[in-house]
Write a protein that holds these residues in place. Sequence first.
Motif, PDB file in Angstrom:
ATOM      1  N   UNK A  40      37.374  48.744  32.135  1.00  0.00           N
ATOM      2  CA  UNK A  40      36.351  48.101  31.330  1.00  0.00           C
ATOM      3  C   UNK A  40      36.940  47.044  30.395  1.00  0.00           C
ATOM      4  N   UNK A  41      36.121  46.041  30.112  1.00  0.00           N
ATOM      5  CA  UNK A  41      36.431  45.052  29.085  1.00  0.00           C
ATOM      6  C   UNK A  41      35.145  44.763  28.321  1.00  0.00           C
ATOM      7  N   UNK A  42      35.305  44.366  27.088  1.00  0.00           N
ATOM      8  CA  UNK A  42      34.172  43.869  26.313  1.00  0.00           C
ATOM      9  C   UNK A  42      34.493  42.435  25.932  1.00  0.00           C
ATOM     10  N   UNK A  61      40.528  47.787  28.686  1.00  0.00           N
ATOM     11  CA  UNK A  61      40.636  49.120  28.078  1.00  0.00           C
ATOM     12  C   UNK A  61      41.971  49.772  28.393  1.00  0.00           C
ATOM     13  N   UNK A  62      42.520  49.523  29.589  1.00  0.00           N
ATOM     14  CA  UNK A  62      43.864  49.961  29.959  1.00  0.00           C
ATOM     15  C   UNK A  62      44.510  48.837  30.753  1.00  0.00           C
ATOM     16  N   UNK A  63      45.832  48.793  30.771  1.00  0.00           N
ATOM     17  CA  UNK A  63      46.566  47.751  31.485  1.00  0.00           C
ATOM     18  C   UNK A  63      47.073  48.227  32.838  1.00  0.00           C
ATOM     19  N   UNK A  64      46.897  49.510  33.137  1.00  0.00           N
ATOM     20  CA  UNK A  64      47.364  50.044  34.421  1.00  0.00           C
ATOM     21  C   UNK A  64      46.612  51.328  34.738  1.00  0.00           C
ATOM     22  N   UNK A  65      46.393  51.539  36.036  1.00  0.00           N
ATOM     23  CA  UNK A  65      45.935  52.811  36.586  1.00  0.00           C
ATOM     24  C   UNK A  65      46.851  53.109  37.763  1.00  0.00           C
ATOM     25  N   UNK A  66      46.860  54.322  38.294  1.00  0.00           N
ATOM     26  CA  UNK A  66      47.783  54.614  39.393  1.00  0.00           C
ATOM     27  C   UNK A  66      47.714  53.585  40.518  1.00  0.00           C
ATOM     28  N   UNK A  67      48.850  52.958  40.769  1.00  0.00           N
ATOM     29  CA  UNK A  67      48.967  51.980  41.839  1.00  0.00           C
ATOM     30  C   UNK A  67      48.651  50.558  41.459  1.00  0.00           C
ATOM     31  N   UNK A  68      48.078  50.318  40.269  1.00  0.00           N
ATOM     32  CA  UNK A  68      47.597  48.977  39.908  1.00  0.00           C
ATOM     33  C   UNK A  68      48.008  48.620  38.487  1.00  0.00           C
ATOM     34  N   UNK A  69      48.608  47.422  38.314  1.00  0.00           N
ATOM     35  CA  UNK A  69      48.939  46.869  37.005  1.00  0.00           C
ATOM     36  C   UNK A  69      48.142  45.594  36.787  1.00  0.00           C
ATOM     37  N   UNK A  70      47.709  45.370  35.552  1.00  0.00           N
ATOM     38  CA  UNK A  70      47.048  44.118  35.173  1.00  0.00           C
ATOM     39  C   UNK A  70      48.029  43.262  34.392  1.00  0.00           C
ATOM     40  N   UNK A  71      48.068  41.967  34.710  1.00  0.00           N
ATOM     41  CA  UNK A  71      48.900  41.025  33.959  1.00  0.00           C
ATOM     42  C   UNK A  71      48.084  39.784  33.651  1.00  0.00           C
ATOM     43  N   UNK A  72      48.484  39.076  32.602  1.00  0.00           N
ATOM     44  CA  UNK A  72      47.827  37.818  32.264  1.00  0.00           C
ATOM     45  C   UNK A  72      46.362  38.006  31.920  1.00  0.00           C
ATOM     46  N   UNK A  73      45.548  37.029  32.292  1.00  0.00           N
ATOM     47  CA  UNK A  73      44.142  37.050  31.900  1.00  0.00           C
ATOM     48  C   UNK A  73      43.324  38.094  32.632  1.00  0.00           C
TER      49      UNK A  73
END
Length: 449
Positions: free
Chosen positions: A194-196, A299-311
């Motif tokens: 999630x994002x707001x 809300x989080x930058x990672x979940x199992x198997x997936x990382x978020x970077x940048x925008x």
Amino acid sequence: MSTEPGSGPDSEPGSGPGSGPHTWDAIVCGAGVAGLATARALDLAGLRVLLLEKRRVPAPVAKGEVLQPSSVRILRDWGVLPMLLRRGAVPLGQLMIRDAHGRRLMLFDYRTIPGDDRQLYSLDYPEILAALRESLGEGVESWPGALVEEPIRDGGRVSGVRVSWRGRTRELAAPLVVAADGRSSRLRRSAGIETTSTEYPHRLLSFDIDVEGVPAAAPEVTTYLTGQGLRLAYPLPGRRMRLYAQVSPDALRGAGREHLERWCRELLDGTPALRPLEERLEGSLGSRQLLNLWRFTASVLAVPGLALVGEAAHCVHPMAAQGMNTAIADAEALARCLADRGFADRGFAARPSATAADRALEAYQAERSAWVRHMDRMSHDATRMITQLSRPGQAIGRRVLRRMDGNPRLRYQATYNMAGLGIRPFTALDRLHQLGLPDPRARRVPDWA
């Protein structure tokens, strides 16, 4: 860097979820600065990377053109800095906030910070992308024109992506997927993260101005605090200047040439320091871009198997020049967490495992979340101060800036934060000093420094 799939588009029997050995250790989705920086960092860690790119040619957007000292250090370590310098990156020693007449309100002097990299660099965004791409080694395979449709899962874990490429839909597996697919990230949304989002109540109008023959400006990023809002300027290679001007959302909707020229004259009347650019500004009207501005943190930058970077993970106002720099730091941190948790194996003797990836993603989340929140708050606080249009708000903003400029301790701390060197937020007492409370420590370097 390979630009075609090494085994051919029809040789992917082991790329479905849970099937056989993986062709890649990591799949990076998106080839902006965040994606290319991540590919470079993972490549240096000895991983086999597939880079999926929706666009075949980068869009010529006015964004991400100022590199903070923290990013310069990372890019130097990665061997990218010489490539940026060959493309004409312009060294800048300071970030200055001035009033509309050009008088100093506050100086962020990068020459005072610790380390070997004590300056910013400015360079066109497509050139930064080109330098990062040039740096990629043979361990990175690139698929231009590949549209990532959604993540695929093995149980509750992201184990790959479904992608449309060359007229076919493919399921590609890897123990690590990196979402670098921007503010509207499909991967983030499909993963249920999630994002707001908050849209700022103004826009930025960007101009690319030829300043050949105009007296050279100071080698700095200059923010002008005016009655009309933010004006931000910095040099680019080839005797050019980038100028951003704050405008209301509907200010120039449907404006013709005459309206635009009248608006330029009003801008210069409101910012006398920019009057030497009068003819050049009107001549640059064809280069203008109108930018919508957003703020959010996932809300989080990672979940199992997936990382978020940048925008895909965070978005800030460009005033403080933190978006691209935070993305580069994301890439470095992710690669370091992978190496520390046993995911990266330079010898290729034993391929990285999903278990090691998830351990690294937990570490990445723990390390980056506080930093991203810090950058979000810092950028937003600076933006509110500089873009305020009410007279009382502007008067308070000028007072705070002058007080900080006259307090070497607070000025050093602000510069340290802006340079991306660490998290040193101001305390409640510091805020009172900014408003005028006498500070007995003003002439001392902060104890933590």
